[in-house]
Design an enzyme around this catalytic site. Structure first.
Site, PDB file in Angstrom:
ATOM      1  N   PRO A  13     -14.437  -8.745 -21.226  1.00 41.87           N
ATOM      2  CA  PRO A  13     -13.579  -7.560 -21.118  1.00 41.87           C
ATOM      3  C   PRO A  13     -12.121  -7.917 -20.862  1.00 41.87           C
ATOM      4  O   PRO A  13     -11.772  -9.078 -20.633  1.00 41.87           O
ATOM      5  CB  PRO A  13     -14.172  -6.848 -19.908  1.00 41.87           C
ATOM      6  CG  PRO A  13     -14.590  -7.986 -19.013  1.00 41.87           C
ATOM      7  CD  PRO A  13     -15.062  -9.078 -19.930  1.00 41.87           C
TER       8      PRO A  13
ATOM      9  N   LYS B 194     -16.079 -13.923 -27.843  1.00 36.75           N
ATOM     10  CA  LYS B 194     -15.010 -13.024 -28.298  1.00 36.75           C
ATOM     11  C   LYS B 194     -14.302 -12.455 -27.076  1.00 36.75           C
ATOM     12  O   LYS B 194     -14.868 -11.638 -26.340  1.00 36.75           O
ATOM     13  CB  LYS B 194     -15.558 -11.854 -29.120  1.00 36.75           C
ATOM     14  CG  LYS B 194     -14.440 -11.008 -29.754  1.00 36.75           C
ATOM     15  CD  LYS B 194     -14.890  -9.609 -30.134  1.00 36.75           C
ATOM     16  CE  LYS B 194     -14.704  -8.612 -29.005  1.00 36.75           C
ATOM     17  NZ  LYS B 194     -13.269  -8.358 -28.673  1.00 36.75           N
ATOM     18  N   PRO B 195     -13.058 -12.847 -26.832  1.00 38.25           N
ATOM     19  CA  PRO B 195     -12.317 -12.222 -25.735  1.00 38.25           C
ATOM     20  C   PRO B 195     -11.838 -10.839 -26.152  1.00 38.25           C
ATOM     21  O   PRO B 195     -11.812 -10.508 -27.344  1.00 38.25           O
ATOM     22  CB  PRO B 195     -11.133 -13.169 -25.528  1.00 38.25           C
ATOM     23  CG  PRO B 195     -10.900 -13.768 -26.877  1.00 38.25           C
ATOM     24  CD  PRO B 195     -12.255 -13.867 -27.536  1.00 38.25           C
ATOM     25  N   SER B 196     -11.464 -10.030 -25.178  1.00 37.09           N
ATOM     26  CA  SER B 196     -10.880  -8.733 -25.503  1.00 37.09           C
ATOM     27  C   SER B 196      -9.643  -8.933 -26.363  1.00 37.09           C
ATOM     28  O   SER B 196      -8.814  -9.814 -26.106  1.00 37.09           O
ATOM     29  CB  SER B 196     -10.495  -7.981 -24.231  1.00 37.09           C
ATOM     30  OG  SER B 196      -9.684  -6.861 -24.541  1.00 37.09           O
ATOM     31  N   GLU B 197      -9.509  -8.096 -27.385  1.00 34.82           N
ATOM     32  CA  GLU B 197      -8.324  -8.175 -28.239  1.00 34.82           C
ATOM     33  C   GLU B 197      -7.052  -7.828 -27.479  1.00 34.82           C
ATOM     34  O   GLU B 197      -5.945  -8.178 -27.909  1.00 34.82           O
ATOM     35  CB  GLU B 197      -8.485  -7.232 -29.439  1.00 34.82           C
ATOM     36  CG  GLU B 197      -8.510  -5.748 -29.112  1.00 34.82           C
ATOM     37  CD  GLU B 197      -9.881  -5.249 -28.700  1.00 34.82           C
ATOM     38  OE1 GLU B 197     -10.035  -4.029 -28.554  1.00 34.82           O
ATOM     39  OE2 GLU B 197     -10.808  -6.078 -28.520  1.00 34.82           O
TER      40      GLU B 197
ATOM     41  N   ALA C 240     -20.585   2.272 -23.439  1.00 35.09           N
ATOM     42  CA  ALA C 240     -20.653   2.498 -24.883  1.00 35.09           C
ATOM     43  C   ALA C 240     -20.790   1.182 -25.642  1.00 35.09           C
ATOM     44  O   ALA C 240     -21.590   1.079 -26.590  1.00 35.09           O
ATOM     45  CB  ALA C 240     -19.423   3.257 -25.346  1.00 35.09           C
TER      46      ALA C 240
ATOM     47  N   GLU D 223     -23.506  -6.472 -18.469  1.00 41.90           N
ATOM     48  CA  GLU D 223     -22.881  -6.083 -17.199  1.00 41.90           C
ATOM     49  C   GLU D 223     -21.872  -5.009 -17.565  1.00 41.90           C
ATOM     50  O   GLU D 223     -20.818  -5.293 -18.126  1.00 41.90           O
ATOM     51  CB  GLU D 223     -22.212  -7.289 -16.548  1.00 41.90           C
ATOM     52  CG  GLU D 223     -21.938  -7.090 -15.055  1.00 41.90           C
ATOM     53  CD  GLU D 223     -20.616  -6.403 -14.765  1.00 41.90           C
ATOM     54  OE1 GLU D 223     -20.618  -5.151 -14.686  1.00 41.90           O
ATOM     55  OE2 GLU D 223     -19.610  -7.094 -14.625  1.00 41.90           O
TER      56      GLU D 223
ATOM     57  N   CYS E 201     -15.030  -2.863 -12.056  1.00 40.88           N
ATOM     58  CA  CYS E 201     -16.282  -2.099 -12.149  1.00 40.88           C
ATOM     59  C   CYS E 201     -16.963  -1.922 -10.798  1.00 40.88           C
ATOM     60  O   CYS E 201     -17.795  -1.026 -10.635  1.00 40.88           O
ATOM     61  CB  CYS E 201     -17.229  -2.743 -13.148  1.00 40.88           C
ATOM     62  SG  CYS E 201     -17.541  -4.493 -12.855  1.00 40.88           S
TER      63      CYS E 201
ATOM     64  N   GLU F 296     -16.650   7.088 -14.580  1.00 44.55           N
ATOM     65  CA  GLU F 296     -15.847   5.932 -14.208  1.00 44.55           C
ATOM     66  C   GLU F 296     -14.422   6.098 -14.732  1.00 44.55           C
ATOM     67  O   GLU F 296     -14.187   6.066 -15.935  1.00 44.55           O
ATOM     68  CB  GLU F 296     -16.475   4.655 -14.776  1.00 44.55           C
ATOM     69  CG  GLU F 296     -15.765   3.397 -14.339  1.00 44.55           C
ATOM     70  CD  GLU F 296     -16.434   2.134 -14.861  1.00 44.55           C
ATOM     71  OE1 GLU F 296     -16.407   1.125 -14.155  1.00 44.55           O
ATOM     72  OE2 GLU F 296     -16.975   2.174 -15.984  1.00 44.55           O
TER      73      GLU F 296
END
Length: 492
Positions: A163, A188-191, A243, A262, A296, A394
């Site tokens: 994330p 894959k890191p967050s863009e 999601a 997670e 979170c 959230e």
């Protein structure tokens, strides 16, 4: 009045890591022409551009990981342990640079970024030790004349999606146990925040065999989806939104690969009449607004007994009014930074606006701050009715809601009423309550008289809509490996 610190210091970072994919031990260009702009959330300026990954990029990275997996899995635990220690050493040697890069990329205060780097180092060190001390059922004769031996094996190649809120730390939480267990991976890191993950790859490129660690930039709908559906992966592991977790689980179902999720949280904070209200309010100043509430496990939903609600709110508001908001360049005194992006800023602001229209009152904060950047004032919302949107969903920003309860049963019922079950805390000096209430709460972590305290030795993960699987601790090593039973007939 919430203060926004001045930021007249020089830039945190003057050079950024290679803005490419990291595949088979080297940085490479993408197969497509698309690019993704990385935006500084403090200034709204573009600071870097990374390639927009394609399915072909993912397939190339997976092929490299597949080619490397047998050699990596064949290393002795001691060998993998020594290499993980070397990674930890490399991160520690570059801690200041990594902290500054993380703050430049995400906008988070420097003390938060420094803590991220320190925890990342500790995660690698813990897993380096844990892999040499794994335990399982003892070998023995459990059926007549048959010797049973239990083996722990790697899963193979694991896809990882991390994330934007803790780019480096969440990468470490996944990479360390995955490598310790003998797997290879494609991450894959967050863009939105890829820079420290790329820097990590740069720092360890000469330590790891080619193909063991691969990084592909891009969007979840393309890169993440391909990882989730790829037939050569043994698991897809994601830290992200509910999601995203649903989408990954659906895609993974086709190949029946394992899924490690997670996801989000909506942590209730149960404050009983005998609690140390001053200690609780001071703790929430940190636990509710750490990383600007983009956490979170944040202490975001207070349930306080009606007899002490007034005093507690007064103490909490007093703490929140003292928070210093600003850019990380404002110095170590800055406690709260911006939202990570324009879209997230508008999302959090939307929750606050709808709450105001519904009669929920902001005892402090409650609105965006003036000036450039995606800053929201640290907020405490009161007069929050049961079932209100802000108490149920959230928000993932610097917002704490306060509700009241009349007795223990009501507090537990309302705490458990949300769909997420990551973490919670209980505040009481009553030994019976301190034991009984946590056992009734449907959350993966429950703190007593503290909140948001983590350690590498203990597991992190949730129940219900917060997903399944555990990060940190020996349980993570279990998650990222498989159990094989070998039975030998030794009858004569």
């Amino acid at each position: 009045m919430i203060r926004r610190a001045a930021a007249d210091a020089p830039p945190l970072v003057t050079g950024f890591p290679a803005a490419r994919h990291f595949i088979d031990g080297v940085f490479v260009e993408g197969s497509g022409e698309g690019v993704i702009e990385v935006v500084d959330p403090c200034t709204e300026e573009v600071v870097a551009v990374v390639p927009e990954g394609t399915v072909e990029d993912v397939d190339r990275a997976v092929a490299a990981a597949v080619a490397a997996r047998s050699g990596w899995a064949g290393q002795l635990p001691r060998q993998r342990s020594e290499l993980l220690h070397s990674i930890a050493d490399r991160l520690a040697e570059n801690a200041d640079e990594l902290s500054r890069l993380e703050s430049a990329d995400t906008g988070k205060p420097l003390p938060v970024s420094a803590d991220d780097v320190a925890q990342a180092v500790d995660t690698f060190r813990f897993m380096a030790g844990a892999v040499r001390a794994t335990t399982s059922l003892a070998a023995g004769e459990y059926a007549q004349d048959h010797l049973s031996v239990i083996l722990r094996e790697p899963l193979g190649v694991i896809g990882v999606v991390t994330p934007w809120n803790y780019p480096l730390l969440m990468a470490a939480w996944k990479i360390a146990p995955i490598l310790a267990a003998g797997n290879t991976l494609v991450l894959k890191p967050s863009e939105q925040t890829p820079l420290t993950t790329l820097k990590l790859a740069e720092l360890v490129a000469d330590l790891l065999p080619p193909g063991v660690l691969n990084v592909v930039n891009g969007y979840g709908a393309v890169v993440g989806a391909r990882l989730a559906e790829h037939p050569d992966l043994g698991m897809i592991a994601l830290t992200g939104s509910v999601a995203s977790g649903r989408a990954v689980a659906r895609a993974a179902a086709e190949s029946l690969k394992r899924v490690h999720l997670e996801l989000g949280g909506k942590a209730p904070v149960l404050v009983f009449p005998d609690a140390d209200l001053g200690a609780a309010a001071a703790a929430l100043r940190v636990a509710g607004f750490w990383n600007s509430g983009q956490e979170c496990g944040a202490a975001c939903r207070v349930l306080v007994h009606e007899s002490v609600a007034g005093e507690f709110v007064e103490r909490l508001v007093g703490e929140v009014r003292e928070l210093v908001v600003g850019e990380p360049r404002g110095g170590d005194g800055v406690e709260v930074g911006p939202m990570v992006s324009r879209a997230h800023f508008e999302r959090v602001a939307g929750y606050l606006e709808r709450a105001r229209k519904d009669g929920v009152r902001a005892a402090v904060g409650g609105e965006p701050l003036d000036g450039p950047g995606y800053f929201i004032a640290p907020t405490v919302l009161v007069d929050v009715p049961e079932g209100a949107e802000v108490a149920r969903e959230e928000i993932f920003g610097p917002v704490i809601t306060v509700e009241t309860f009349t007795d223990e049963d009501e507090a537990v019922r309302r705490a458990n009423s949300v769909s997420l079950g990551l973490s919670a805390s209980v505040w009481t000096e009553n030994a019976r309550l301190a034991q009984s209430v946590p056992s009734r709460l449907d959350f993966g972590t429950v703190w007593v008289n503290s909140h948001l305290v983590l350690a590498s030795e203990v597991p992190w993960g949730g129940f219900k809509g917060s997903g399944y699987g555990r990060d940190l601790s020996l349980y993570a090593l279990d998650d990222f490996s498989r159990t094989k039973h070998v039975m030998h007939n030794r009858g004569r």
